[in-house]
Design a protein around this motif. Structure first.
Motif, PDB file in Angstrom:
ATOM      1  N   PHE A 232       0.873  -1.161   0.000  1.00  0.00           N
ATOM      2  CA  PHE A 232       0.000   0.000   0.000  1.00  0.00           C
ATOM      3  C   PHE A 232       0.911   1.212   0.000  1.00  0.00           C
ATOM      4  O   PHE A 232       1.702   1.383   0.926  1.00  0.00           O
ATOM      5  N   TYR A 233       0.833   2.041  -1.021  1.00  0.00           N
ATOM      6  CA  TYR A 233       1.640   3.262  -1.051  1.00  0.00           C
ATOM      7  C   TYR A 233       0.715   4.418  -0.702  1.00  0.00           C
ATOM      8  O   TYR A 233      -0.094   4.856  -1.516  1.00  0.00           O
ATOM      9  N   VAL A 234       0.799   4.882   0.546  1.00  0.00           N
ATOM     10  CA  VAL A 234      -0.163   5.860   1.057  1.00  0.00           C
ATOM     11  C   VAL A 234       0.516   7.206   1.289  1.00  0.00           C
ATOM     12  O   VAL A 234       1.642   7.268   1.805  1.00  0.00           O
ATOM     13  N   ARG A 235      -0.186   8.252   0.952  1.00  0.00           N
ATOM     14  CA  ARG A 235       0.329   9.608   1.207  1.00  0.00           C
ATOM     15  C   ARG A 235       0.617   9.806   2.689  1.00  0.00           C
ATOM     16  O   ARG A 235      -0.191   9.442   3.535  1.00  0.00           O
ATOM     17  N   ALA A 236       1.721  10.476   2.981  1.00  0.00           N
ATOM     18  CA  ALA A 236       2.077  10.734   4.378  1.00  0.00           C
ATOM     19  C   ALA A 236       1.079  11.681   5.041  1.00  0.00           C
ATOM     20  O   ALA A 236       0.945  11.711   6.258  1.00  0.00           O
ATOM     21  N   GLU A 237       0.344  12.451   4.215  1.00  0.00           N
ATOM     22  CA  GLU A 237      -0.619  13.410   4.774  1.00  0.00           C
ATOM     23  C   GLU A 237      -1.871  12.718   5.304  1.00  0.00           C
ATOM     24  O   GLU A 237      -2.770  13.378   5.805  1.00  0.00           O
ATOM     25  N   TYR A 238      -1.956  11.393   5.176  1.00  0.00           N
ATOM     26  CA  TYR A 238      -3.164  10.676   5.569  1.00  0.00           C
ATOM     27  C   TYR A 238      -2.916   9.763   6.776  1.00  0.00           C
ATOM     28  O   TYR A 238      -3.058   8.543   6.681  1.00  0.00           O
ATOM     29  N   PRO A 239      -2.561  10.340   7.932  1.00  0.00           N
ATOM     30  CA  PRO A 239      -2.205   9.473   9.074  1.00  0.00           C
ATOM     31  C   PRO A 239      -3.351   8.581   9.550  1.00  0.00           C
ATOM     32  O   PRO A 239      -3.115   7.436   9.945  1.00  0.00           O
ATOM     33  N   LEU A 240      -4.584   9.073   9.480  1.00  0.00           N
ATOM     34  CA  LEU A 240      -5.708   8.263   9.958  1.00  0.00           C
ATOM     35  C   LEU A 240      -5.955   7.072   9.030  1.00  0.00           C
ATOM     36  O   LEU A 240      -6.244   5.959   9.495  1.00  0.00           O
ATOM     37  N   ALA A 241      -5.809   7.290   7.735  1.00  0.00           N
ATOM     38  CA  ALA A 241      -5.967   6.193   6.777  1.00  0.00           C
ATOM     39  C   ALA A 241      -4.930   5.109   7.060  1.00  0.00           C
ATOM     40  O   ALA A 241      -5.238   3.913   7.059  1.00  0.00           O
ATOM     41  N   VAL A 242      -3.690   5.534   7.332  1.00  0.00           N
ATOM     42  CA  VAL A 242      -2.627   4.572   7.612  1.00  0.00           C
ATOM     43  C   VAL A 242      -2.955   3.781   8.882  1.00  0.00           C
ATOM     44  O   VAL A 242      -2.816   2.562   8.923  1.00  0.00           O
ATOM     45  N   ARG A 243      -3.431   4.499   9.895  1.00  0.00           N
ATOM     46  CA  ARG A 243      -3.728   3.809  11.156  1.00  0.00           C
ATOM     47  C   ARG A 243      -4.829   2.770  10.981  1.00  0.00           C
ATOM     48  O   ARG A 243      -4.711   1.639  11.446  1.00  0.00           O
ATOM     49  N   ARG A 244      -5.900   3.141  10.281  1.00  0.00           N
ATOM     50  CA  ARG A 244      -7.007   2.194  10.101  1.00  0.00           C
ATOM     51  C   ARG A 244      -6.612   1.027   9.202  1.00  0.00           C
ATOM     52  O   ARG A 244      -7.049  -0.097   9.404  1.00  0.00           O
TER      53      ARG A 244
END
Lengths: 595, 170
Positions: A232-244
């Protein structure tokens, strides 16, 4: 002590935008108030329900009475909702935005929507795998593994007609088939969650609201392609998405939907999360792969395509978040159910992030082929009162501005491309008569110029030169021939750039010139900004007939440019005015005019 | 107001890099995660950190610098304790983000991109925070503030300033 409230559930929308609007404080207020009253109420969290304009949003479900949705629930409104609705049994009507069996103002927001991708968002707790499973989650994966071959999965997707939701619209089944036919191993799967288009938040909302849907789609894809590892390559600006997402991955692994011998079958697959480091160009697949490999995120020539030589030189399949989120539904419900939505060439639905000058901004999902009017006016409520709809920007920095005369355009990949814009990932920024189109073009060029990786000369230098010309025009220093020069440079950048960033960077400029040439000409020839936005070309004045001398503007002015006696018309000293707009916003009588 | 994350300020750079490298691994694919974790703890990436990361990962110093300077997340200069990220995405732009940045810069007395002399605040413009329907938006630490006006933005910054001075010396 249990009260009449037994079995009641209260759900708070806790996505990033909900939290930004204060939903976290509402949850804490609810917890405290429920405890204080000794109520037997279950407090739940959910993701984005899409009505961002109503955030914070709270659902109250009393057994037998259906779900009542409240909008703009601030902490101070919590007590009344609990006392009157939960304990008293009578909803607080003035704050209700949706309720069963009766018409509400916000019903029209959902009338045109078909929620396949957003089937669970705003309903389930995104941190609970059980709630996902209760609503048919992982049935698609089970069906694929139990009764379908990898070829069968690919054929089902081809029959469904699913096309890439990241913007380019390449048929997903065909893409998977290319990677499936490769003999080299290991094979990799990538989820592109590097949602970089300014004005887009579909992927964030999906990941925050229903992370398992994306994960399940990914695992089904891995089975079809024969991949063993995913990212999963996730934007660093999306901390909540990463956590979930982390929670979802851990839970899926524990339940056997991920890892060794998935669901007991001879198929193993696992995933890792990579957080992006802030580079728009990494939305391009070869740049994204370079970034996962720890390099500068610069695109390379294709072929070889990633399906043949991708991550670490191995066959790699890469799709966007929304594309994967469609997959479990297609496998579970069948290709035919999916292709019953949409147009001849674009099947299914599309999620749009509605924002800008719009009454009801939020996340909407409509069948392909829905018209712009239906999305912007019927669903989004149109532009704010007193303003005129001017254009809608689709596709972010790679897209373009579609003018008001195309309002009845049916939105699918082909028809949008014909206007000069692109479908893009789904950002829809609405503009009204107070938006300057030259300024918008300058805004996007500033962005792409900054994000150009620098590899191709035309993209690196050409966007810089285009930006300089646009800045000049906005500053009132435009020259005869500037428009033609922009068009020429634009065409050359399109034809001489390697990747999608450069090839599409001039789109916002070219489409605004195509549809709003008169605005460019007003800036250049008359030194006038028709929308009243470009500071060098406007001045603020006070209409003495409207001014009542309330002194609010003088108090608001940070530089002391406004003067006048109380109850007498005020004046603005043009030599001091910085055109910050504070006086106009402060005035309650529309007496401050922009000329 | 929840205080969840502040840029770190650990001083023993080499020790930090070694700890991060030991826990994250040093393969080529780990270069970006290592840079991210080191920056999280030190607050930025000083030259000694880049050199040590090069030694530990086996990537050339030029290669490490190339990556660190490519991505906008990485900072090669020290920053303030609180980074104010003002969103300049499309939706925020049409809803007046420029006026928000101007108000904050005026409030703090520093130009955009710079840090206040007391080291408390850095004002940054960012591409898009993805909260477009609440535009204009800004983010301080992991707290997002939406539906801003220039006046509201000033107020948030003032309140942060007060709480920042009260947790000095903690």
């Amino acid at each position: 002590m249990a009260r009449a409230s037994q079995g009641t559930e209260i759900t708070v929308g806790l996505s990033s935008c909900g939290i930004a609007a204060g939903a976290g404080d509402v949850m804490r207020a609810l917890e405290a108030a429920v405890e204080e009253r000794g109520l037997d109420v279950k407090l739940r969290r959910t993701g984005c329900v899409g009505m961002c304009y109503r955030e914070p949003i709270v659902d109250v479900e009393v057994p037998g009475a259906g779900k009542v949705t409240y909008g703009e629930v601030y902490p101070e409104r919590v007590a009344r909702i609990l006392d009157e609705h939960v304990v008293g049994g009578k909803p607080v009507e003035e704050w209700v935005v949706r309720a069963p069996e009766r018409a509400c103002e916000d019903d029209s927001y959902y009338e045109r929507q078909v929620r396949l991708v957003l089937r669970n968002a705003g309903t389930i707790d995104p941190e609970s795998i059980d709630e996902y499973i209760e609503r048919g989650g992982y049935e698609g994966l089970r069906k694929a593994l139990e009764s379908m071959t990898p070829e069968g999965v690919v054929e089902e997707l081809k029959a469904a007609g699913l096309r890439g939701r990241g913007g380019a619209g390449f048929p997903t089944g065909v893409k998977w088939d290319l990677a499936r036919k490769q003999t080299a191993t290991p094979k990799y799967m990538i989820v592109n969650a590097d949602e970089g288009d300014p004005g887009a938040f579909m992927d964030r909302s999906i990941l925050e609201g229903d992370p398992h849907a994306v994960l399940e789609g990914l695992v089904i894809g891995a089975y079809a392609v024969g991949a063993s590892e995913g990212y999963f390559y996730v934007r660093a600006e999306y901390p909540l998405a990463v956590r979930r997402l982390k929670i979802a991955i851990a839970d899926a692994r524990e339940r056997g939907f991920l890892g060794e011998n998935i669901l007991g079958f001879d198929f193993s697959f696992d995933v890792k999360i990579k957080e992006g480091a802030g580079a728009f160009v990494c939305g391009e697949e070869t740049a994204l792969i370079a970034s996962i490999e720890g390099k500068r995120g610069m695109p390379r020539l294709r072929p070889p395509y990633p399906a043949a030589e991708g991550l670490w030189g191995k066959p790699t399949n890469n799709n966007n978040v929304e594309t994967y989120a469609n997959v479990p539904w297609i496998i579970r419900e069948g290709a035919e159910a999916f292709s019953s939505y949409g147009t001849e060439t674009s099947k299914g639905t599309k999620v749009f992030a509605l924002a800008g000058k719009i009454v009801r901004g939020g996340l909407v999902e409509v069948p392909m082929g829905t018209t712009l009017r239906e999305v912007i006016f019927d669903t989004g409520g149109g532009v704010p009162e007193g303003r005129t709809f001017k254009a809608v920007q689709l596709g972010g920095p790679s897209g373009g501005c579609i003018p008001a005369e195309y309002i009845d355009l049916e939105v699918d990949y082909e028809s949008v491309t014909k206007t000069g814009a692109i479908m893009g990932s789904g950002g829809m920024v609405v503009m009204d008569d107070s938006t300057c189109m030259v300024d918008i073009a300058r805004f996007f060029l500033n962005f792409t110029q900054d994000e150009s990786c620098g590899k191709c000369t035309f993209c690196r230098v050409g966007t810089k030169r285009m930006l300089e010309i646009l800045e000049r025009i906005c500053a009132g220093e435009g020259q005869e021939g500037d428009i033609e020069l922009l068009e020429e440079l634009g065409r050359k950048i399109v034809s001489s750039s390697l990747c999608g960033l450069g090839q599409s960077a001039p789109n916002p400029v070219l489409t605004t010139i195509k549809y709003f040439r008169d605005e460019y000409e007003a800036h250049i020839k008359e030194k006038r900004c028709p929308a009243g936005k470009c500071k060098a070309l406007i001045s603020y004045e006070i209409d003495p007939d409207k001014c009542v001398g309330c002194t609010l503007c003088a108090k608001a002015c940070p530089v002391g440019a406004v003067s006048g006696e109380r109850k007498q018309p005020h004046k603005i000293d043009q030599s001091l005015c910085t055109k910050c707009d504070a006086c106009r916003r402060a005035c309650k009588f529309d007496a401050v005019v922009v000329k | 107001m929840a205080k969840t994350h502040t840029a770190g300020d650990e001083r023993d750079v080499v020790a930090v890099v070694d700890e991060v490298a030991d826990s994250e691994g040093t393969g080529r694919g780990m270069l970006i995660p290592v840079l991210q974790k080191v920056q999280d703890r030190i607050g930025y990436l000083p030259p000694e950190a880049l050199d040590r990361i090069a030694e530990r990962t086996g990537v050339s110093a030029a290669g490490v610098f190339g990556v660190a300077s490519f991505y906008s997340q990485f900072r090669l200069e020290p920053v303030g304790r609180y980074i104010i990220k003002v969103c300049h995405g499309t939706a925020c732009h049409v809803q007046g983000a420029t006026a928000i940045t101007e108000a904050i810069c005026d409030e703090l007395g520093v130009p955009e991109g710079e840090t206040t002399p007391d080291g408390r605040f850095t004002v940054e413009s960012v591409a898009c925070l993805g909260c477009c329907s609440l535009a204009p938006v800004m983010m301080i630490e992991e707290n997002t503030f939406g539906r801003l006006t220039p006046e509201a933005a000033r107020k948030v910054v003032r309140e942060y300033g007060e709480s920042a001075s009260s947790d000095r010396g903690r």
